[in-house]
Design a protein around this motif. Structure first.
Motif, PDB file in Angstrom:
ATOM      1  N   UNK A  61       0.868  -1.238   0.107  1.00  0.00           N
ATOM      2  CA  UNK A  61       0.166  -0.097   0.109  1.00  0.00           C
ATOM      3  C   UNK A  61       1.038   1.295  -0.044  1.00  0.00           C
ATOM      4  N   UNK A  62       1.658   1.659  -1.027  1.00  0.00           N
ATOM      5  CA  UNK A  62       2.586   2.599  -1.035  1.00  0.00           C
ATOM      6  C   UNK A  62       1.878   3.935  -0.889  1.00  0.00           C
ATOM      7  N   UNK A  63       2.836   4.805  -0.361  1.00  0.00           N
ATOM      8  CA  UNK A  63       2.352   6.450  -0.560  1.00  0.00           C
ATOM      9  C   UNK A  63       2.140   6.910  -1.837  1.00  0.00           C
ATOM     10  N   UNK A  64       1.324   7.806  -2.056  1.00  0.00           N
ATOM     11  CA  UNK A  64       1.053   8.430  -3.615  1.00  0.00           C
ATOM     12  C   UNK A  64       2.530   9.341  -3.791  1.00  0.00           C
ATOM     13  N   UNK A  65       2.703   9.049  -5.136  1.00  0.00           N
ATOM     14  CA  UNK A  65       3.912   9.648  -5.480  1.00  0.00           C
ATOM     15  C   UNK A  65       3.816  11.177  -6.171  1.00  0.00           C
ATOM     16  N   UNK A  66       4.740  12.162  -5.860  1.00  0.00           N
ATOM     17  CA  UNK A  66       4.705  13.369  -6.271  1.00  0.00           C
ATOM     18  C   UNK A  66       5.366  13.495  -7.762  1.00  0.00           C
ATOM     19  N   UNK A  67       4.932  13.651  -8.823  1.00  0.00           N
ATOM     20  CA  UNK A  67       5.694  13.692 -10.067  1.00  0.00           C
ATOM     21  C   UNK A  67       6.581  15.000 -10.215  1.00  0.00           C
ATOM     22  N   UNK A  68       7.676  15.238 -10.367  1.00  0.00           N
ATOM     23  CA  UNK A  68       8.510  16.238 -10.532  1.00  0.00           C
ATOM     24  C   UNK A  68       8.663  16.764 -11.533  1.00  0.00           C
ATOM     25  N   UNK A  69       8.440  18.099 -11.953  1.00  0.00           N
ATOM     26  CA  UNK A  69       8.818  18.604 -13.301  1.00  0.00           C
ATOM     27  C   UNK A  69      10.135  18.935 -13.516  1.00  0.00           C
ATOM     28  N   UNK A  70      10.825  19.629 -12.447  1.00  0.00           N
ATOM     29  CA  UNK A  70      12.248  20.030 -12.479  1.00  0.00           C
ATOM     30  C   UNK A  70      12.860  20.054 -10.992  1.00  0.00           C
ATOM     31  N   UNK A  71      14.036  20.280 -11.002  1.00  0.00           N
ATOM     32  CA  UNK A  71      14.715  20.464  -9.817  1.00  0.00           C
ATOM     33  C   UNK A  71      15.892  21.481  -9.711  1.00  0.00           C
ATOM     34  N   UNK A  72      16.009  22.461  -8.867  1.00  0.00           N
ATOM     35  CA  UNK A  72      17.419  23.222  -8.855  1.00  0.00           C
ATOM     36  C   UNK A  72      17.459  23.704  -7.514  1.00  0.00           C
ATOM     37  N   UNK A  73      18.781  23.814  -7.181  1.00  0.00           N
ATOM     38  CA  UNK A  73      19.263  24.054  -5.746  1.00  0.00           C
ATOM     39  C   UNK A  73      18.810  23.124  -4.877  1.00  0.00           C
ATOM     40  N   UNK A  74      17.982  23.594  -3.789  1.00  0.00           N
ATOM     41  CA  UNK A  74      17.287  22.656  -2.885  1.00  0.00           C
ATOM     42  C   UNK A  74      15.678  22.269  -2.993  1.00  0.00           C
ATOM     43  N   UNK A  75      15.299  22.925  -4.219  1.00  0.00           N
ATOM     44  CA  UNK A  75      13.835  22.933  -4.495  1.00  0.00           C
ATOM     45  C   UNK A  75      13.463  21.708  -5.752  1.00  0.00           C
ATOM     46  N   UNK A  76      12.417  21.183  -5.314  1.00  0.00           N
ATOM     47  CA  UNK A  76      11.553  20.355  -6.456  1.00  0.00           C
ATOM     48  C   UNK A  76      10.413  20.836  -6.953  1.00  0.00           C
ATOM     49  N   UNK A  77      10.355  21.086  -8.289  1.00  0.00           N
ATOM     50  CA  UNK A  77       9.287  21.787  -8.845  1.00  0.00           C
ATOM     51  C   UNK A  77       8.012  20.688  -9.297  1.00  0.00           C
ATOM     52  N   UNK A  78       7.061  20.985  -8.641  1.00  0.00           N
ATOM     53  CA  UNK A  78       5.830  20.188  -9.329  1.00  0.00           C
ATOM     54  C   UNK A  78       5.240  20.705 -10.269  1.00  0.00           C
ATOM     55  N   UNK A  79       4.295  19.817 -10.991  1.00  0.00           N
ATOM     56  CA  UNK A  79       3.900  20.223 -12.637  1.00  0.00           C
ATOM     57  C   UNK A  79       2.755  21.331 -12.121  1.00  0.00           C
ATOM     58  N   UNK A  80       2.092  21.556 -10.950  1.00  0.00           N
ATOM     59  CA  UNK A  80       1.154  22.343 -10.604  1.00  0.00           C
ATOM     60  C   UNK A  80       1.769  23.852 -10.270  1.00  0.00           C
ATOM     61  N   UNK A  81       3.175  23.825 -10.431  1.00  0.00           N
ATOM     62  CA  UNK A  81       3.835  25.209  -9.993  1.00  0.00           C
ATOM     63  C   UNK A  81       4.565  25.331  -8.721  1.00  0.00           C
ATOM     64  N   UNK A  82       3.821  24.358  -7.641  1.00  0.00           N
ATOM     65  CA  UNK A  82       4.327  24.417  -6.287  1.00  0.00           C
ATOM     66  C   UNK A  82       5.980  24.063  -6.371  1.00  0.00           C
ATOM     67  N   UNK A  83       6.641  24.426  -5.465  1.00  0.00           N
ATOM     68  CA  UNK A  83       8.007  24.066  -5.225  1.00  0.00           C
ATOM     69  C   UNK A  83       8.092  23.589  -3.645  1.00  0.00           C
ATOM     70  N   UNK A  84       8.695  22.311  -3.651  1.00  0.00           N
ATOM     71  CA  UNK A  84       9.166  21.490  -2.347  1.00  0.00           C
ATOM     72  C   UNK A  84      10.312  21.753  -1.980  1.00  0.00           C
TER      73      UNK A  84
END
Length: 200
Positions: free
Chosen positions: A74-97
């Motif tokens: 029962x795996x956790x949902x995955x967050x598809x990543x659009x790009x990454x730079x520095x310490x940030x991961x960019x999601x496809x909806x525009x949010x940065x983690x």
């Protein structure tokens, strides 16, 4: 907190990662279809026009990709990543983690470090991307070996008078390097005729 709630509404990811282990197998956990419906974060450039394409991508991922740090049943949902730079991961909806977990590529220098990216491009365009290291060598590996030994021996010039550290073994990750070091230690004592020395 339900994973699907944090997953869909854009709330901070921290509550999801800090959920108690007792909630991992409860009825509030989202089903595969629940986590992959049209409200799921899109994994393409046009989330409004192709929800089925994104559904297929995440559905294939959930069915066939084994991710670390989660249940296989029962795996956790995955967050598809659009790009990454520095310490940030960019999601496809525009949010940065902020990538608080990171990997060996980004833990020290961050994603898309311009110096590292340029070195990769130069080597790929001029010579090779990668070759096996058994029985062959190449200039980038030897040059890096020299630099590492100079640093390890605190040598400030181009001399190769290594007094302390004289050898380098390249591995592709921290866990592999530990495994190799343990095997080398076993081999060392075996070569000296003491095969019984196997404790660390």
């Amino acid at each position: 907190m339900m994973i699907c709630a944090a997953y869909r509404t854009g709330r901070r990811i921290i509550p999801v990662l800090n959920r108690s282990s007792s909630s991992a197998v409860t009825s509030s956990s989202p089903s595969a279809d629940d986590a992959l419906d049209k409200n799921t974060i899109c994994a393409c450039d046009c989330p409004e026009s192709c929800p089925q394409q994104c559904h297929n991508l995440l559905n294939t991922d959930r069915k066939h990709v084994i991710h670390p740090y989660t249940s296989m049943t029962d795996p956790l949902p995955t967050f598809p990543i659009q790009s990454a730079k520095g310490i940030h991961l960019q999601l496809n909806d525009g949010r940065a983690l902020i990538d608080g977990m990171s990997s060996w590529w980004a833990a020290v220098h961050g994603y898309r470090n311009p110096v590292l990216d340029e070195a990769l491009k130069e080597q790929i365009e001029c010579s090779m991307s990668h070759v096996m290291f058994g029985g062959i060598t190449h200039k980038p590996a030897v040059s890096l070996t020299t630099k590492l030994l100079q640093l390890a021996n605190n040598i400030q010039d181009d001399t190769t008078d290594y007094k302390h550290f004289t050898k380098v073994f390249f591995s592709d990750s921290g866990s592999v390097s530990v495994e190799v070091a343990m095997k080398m230690a076993l081999q060392y004592w075996f070569t000296l005729g003491q095969p019984s020395k196997t404790k660390f």
